[in-house]
Design a protein around this motif. Sequence first.
Motif, PDB file in Angstrom:
ATOM      1  N   UNK A 165      -3.999   7.242  -0.426  1.00  0.00           N
ATOM      2  CA  UNK A 165      -4.936   7.045  -0.297  1.00  0.00           C
ATOM      3  C   UNK A 165      -6.319   6.788  -1.393  1.00  0.00           C
ATOM      4  N   UNK A 166      -6.397   7.257  -3.076  1.00  0.00           N
ATOM      5  CA  UNK A 166      -6.972   6.544  -3.423  1.00  0.00           C
ATOM      6  C   UNK A 166      -8.018   5.332  -3.432  1.00  0.00           C
ATOM      7  N   UNK A 167      -6.438   4.501  -3.044  1.00  0.00           N
ATOM      8  CA  UNK A 167      -7.228   2.770  -3.293  1.00  0.00           C
ATOM      9  C   UNK A 167      -7.858   3.015  -1.746  1.00  0.00           C
ATOM     10  N   UNK A 168      -8.125   3.407  -1.067  1.00  0.00           N
ATOM     11  CA  UNK A 168      -9.072   3.161   0.364  1.00  0.00           C
ATOM     12  C   UNK A 168     -10.258   3.445  -0.040  1.00  0.00           C
ATOM     13  N   UNK A 169      -9.847   5.046  -0.787  1.00  0.00           N
ATOM     14  CA  UNK A 169     -10.951   5.726  -1.011  1.00  0.00           C
ATOM     15  C   UNK A 169     -12.451   4.776  -2.593  1.00  0.00           C
ATOM     16  N   UNK A 170     -11.287   3.531  -3.052  1.00  0.00           N
ATOM     17  CA  UNK A 170     -11.597   3.104  -4.109  1.00  0.00           C
ATOM     18  C   UNK A 170     -12.597   1.854  -3.515  1.00  0.00           C
ATOM     19  N   UNK A 171     -11.627   1.342  -2.588  1.00  0.00           N
ATOM     20  CA  UNK A 171     -12.741   0.422  -1.446  1.00  0.00           C
ATOM     21  C   UNK A 171     -13.939   0.719  -0.935  1.00  0.00           C
ATOM     22  N   UNK A 172     -13.483   2.076  -0.289  1.00  0.00           N
ATOM     23  CA  UNK A 172     -14.798   2.485   0.625  1.00  0.00           C
ATOM     24  C   UNK A 172     -16.311   2.437  -0.336  1.00  0.00           C
ATOM     25  N   UNK A 173     -16.155   2.849  -1.405  1.00  0.00           N
ATOM     26  CA  UNK A 173     -17.741   3.632  -1.976  1.00  0.00           C
ATOM     27  C   UNK A 173     -17.633   3.986  -3.678  1.00  0.00           C
ATOM     28  N   UNK A 174     -18.297   2.877  -3.803  1.00  0.00           N
ATOM     29  CA  UNK A 174     -18.936   2.912  -6.065  1.00  0.00           C
ATOM     30  C   UNK A 174     -19.023   3.624  -6.806  1.00  0.00           C
ATOM     31  N   UNK A 175     -19.537   4.862  -5.929  1.00  0.00           N
ATOM     32  CA  UNK A 175     -19.841   5.907  -6.045  1.00  0.00           C
ATOM     33  C   UNK A 175     -18.741   7.331  -6.282  1.00  0.00           C
ATOM     34  N   UNK A 176     -18.760   7.156  -7.815  1.00  0.00           N
ATOM     35  CA  UNK A 176     -17.894   8.977  -8.289  1.00  0.00           C
ATOM     36  C   UNK A 176     -18.242  10.023  -7.741  1.00  0.00           C
ATOM     37  N   UNK A 177     -19.298   9.942  -7.489  1.00  0.00           N
ATOM     38  CA  UNK A 177     -19.751  11.490  -6.951  1.00  0.00           C
ATOM     39  C   UNK A 177     -19.005  11.516  -5.550  1.00  0.00           C
ATOM     40  N   UNK A 178     -19.632  10.886  -4.794  1.00  0.00           N
ATOM     41  CA  UNK A 178     -18.937  10.382  -3.144  1.00  0.00           C
ATOM     42  C   UNK A 178     -17.466  10.122  -3.233  1.00  0.00           C
ATOM     43  N   UNK A 179     -16.550  10.548  -4.084  1.00  0.00           N
ATOM     44  CA  UNK A 179     -15.195   9.866  -3.344  1.00  0.00           C
ATOM     45  C   UNK A 179     -14.364  11.200  -3.475  1.00  0.00           C
ATOM     46  N   UNK A 180     -14.570  11.928  -3.551  1.00  0.00           N
ATOM     47  CA  UNK A 180     -14.003  13.194  -3.405  1.00  0.00           C
ATOM     48  C   UNK A 180     -13.917  13.845  -1.866  1.00  0.00           C
ATOM     49  N   UNK A 181     -15.227  13.251  -0.989  1.00  0.00           N
ATOM     50  CA  UNK A 181     -16.009  13.118  -0.253  1.00  0.00           C
ATOM     51  C   UNK A 181     -15.269  12.270   0.583  1.00  0.00           C
ATOM     52  N   UNK A 182     -15.763  11.308   0.644  1.00  0.00           N
ATOM     53  CA  UNK A 182     -14.807   9.907   1.067  1.00  0.00           C
ATOM     54  C   UNK A 182     -13.656  10.152   1.535  1.00  0.00           C
ATOM     55  N   UNK A 183     -12.790  11.196   0.046  1.00  0.00           N
ATOM     56  CA  UNK A 183     -11.022  11.138   0.646  1.00  0.00           C
ATOM     57  C   UNK A 183     -10.933  12.775   1.818  1.00  0.00           C
ATOM     58  N   UNK A 184     -12.272  13.402   1.829  1.00  0.00           N
ATOM     59  CA  UNK A 184     -11.988  14.572   2.743  1.00  0.00           C
ATOM     60  C   UNK A 184     -12.322  13.918   4.570  1.00  0.00           C
ATOM     61  N   UNK A 185     -13.017  13.300   3.992  1.00  0.00           N
ATOM     62  CA  UNK A 185     -13.159  12.588   6.077  1.00  0.00           C
ATOM     63  C   UNK A 185     -11.764  11.597   6.053  1.00  0.00           C
ATOM     64  N   UNK A 186     -11.099  10.874   5.372  1.00  0.00           N
ATOM     65  CA  UNK A 186      -9.984  10.527   5.649  1.00  0.00           C
ATOM     66  C   UNK A 186      -9.087  11.511   5.823  1.00  0.00           C
ATOM     67  N   UNK A 187      -9.037  12.260   5.116  1.00  0.00           N
ATOM     68  CA  UNK A 187      -7.790  13.435   5.225  1.00  0.00           C
ATOM     69  C   UNK A 187      -7.673  14.200   6.649  1.00  0.00           C
ATOM     70  N   UNK A 188      -9.063  14.649   6.715  1.00  0.00           N
ATOM     71  CA  UNK A 188      -9.389  15.018   8.284  1.00  0.00           C
ATOM     72  C   UNK A 188      -9.087  14.620   9.208  1.00  0.00           C
ATOM     73  N   UNK A 189      -9.615  12.382   9.376  1.00  0.00           N
ATOM     74  CA  UNK A 189      -8.919  12.360  10.301  1.00  0.00           C
ATOM     75  C   UNK A 189      -7.231  11.993  10.733  1.00  0.00           C
TER      76      UNK A 189
END
Length: 377
Positions: free
Chosen positions: A221-245
């Motif tokens: 999951x972290x590898x997907x988050x890393x590739x999707x956004x360069x913004x550190x403060x956005x990463x937990x939110x992107x991870x949350x979206x993936x978890x929801x899906x």
Amino acid sequence: MRPESAKPPKYLLRIFLLGLLAAGGMAVWMWYGITKPYQGFAAEGVFVDVPHGASRRFVAHLLKKNGVVRSALAFEIYARRHPKRTLQAGEYFFDRAITGRDVFWKLANGEVYEVAFTVREGETMFDIARELQAGKFMPAGDFLYAAGDPALIRDLSPEAQTLEGFLFPATYELPRHPAASELTAQMVHKFKEEWKRVVPQAGKGQRDEGDHRLVSRVVTLASLVERETPKRDERPLVAGVFENRVRKGMRLQCDPTVIYAMERLGQYNGTLMGKDLSFDSLYNTYEHSGLPPGPIGNPGEASLRAAMEPTKTNYLYFVANTQGGHFFGATLEEHNENVMKYRRLLAGEPADPPPPRITKTTSKKKSPGKKRKGAAR
């Protein structure tokens, strides 16, 4: 009469004086050989590779042969005066004249030649291999062969197929020609150190199957988050979206997974086309639901933490905002609106269209007309 005391023959005295003079000359020569700078090599410098287990005498002759020291004997004698210090194996670079004494301490302190090599967050093992080859450290194939062996990570992730995801992004000090297996071991060791910081209980006691699944899931999951956004403060939110899906059974539809799927088979040319979204691979999250079967890159500490503790949110979608971040939406309608924002930004227009103009209309007052005779009132 008292007998005269016997005097030593004059030739013995001469021999003694000559020996004394020779010893003094030797001492001066030795002192000069070890304390005066010497450069008997080319102006561009010289590399000297000291092998493991080499004796002081061998190292002294090696240094003399390469023009680093003035006298092999002077260096060897100086080295023997420091029996507790070992001459460290490794490759050394000499680019200027230094004394034999400084050469000794350089080797005794193990100041081997090293070059900084940086692995950036999110890079794949293919990226790392290409950069190692470009830097003339090693052939790309050598690194990929070593990274293809998951033995180093079996204790944390027994089901891992390669070391992808566990080659921790950091700056490494490398010799000119590092061994691929030693480099991957160094990267995995760095990952394990960071993992213990992200998950404090990591490494304590016996691990069960659930722990192993956690590692694999978080790193993927972290590898997907890393590739999707360069913004550190956005990463937990992107991870949350993936978890929801994942929880709702929705496909992640993550472009970097398709890129990675193609790169694994050497079919990615740098551009992702619409037809590629149906590429046949378990890594393709447009074709398969859930997380891919393994990491698609090597995440850093911030993305690992984001994957460990995703933001609780109702968002199910995100789309780029052309500023390095994303617009987030909870419904398909919101997502479509965000897509329109993205397209407007690409066209150089504001993300939100300007509100429609309200034009004021003024009506002219009619002057009362003259009444006609006989008109109804």
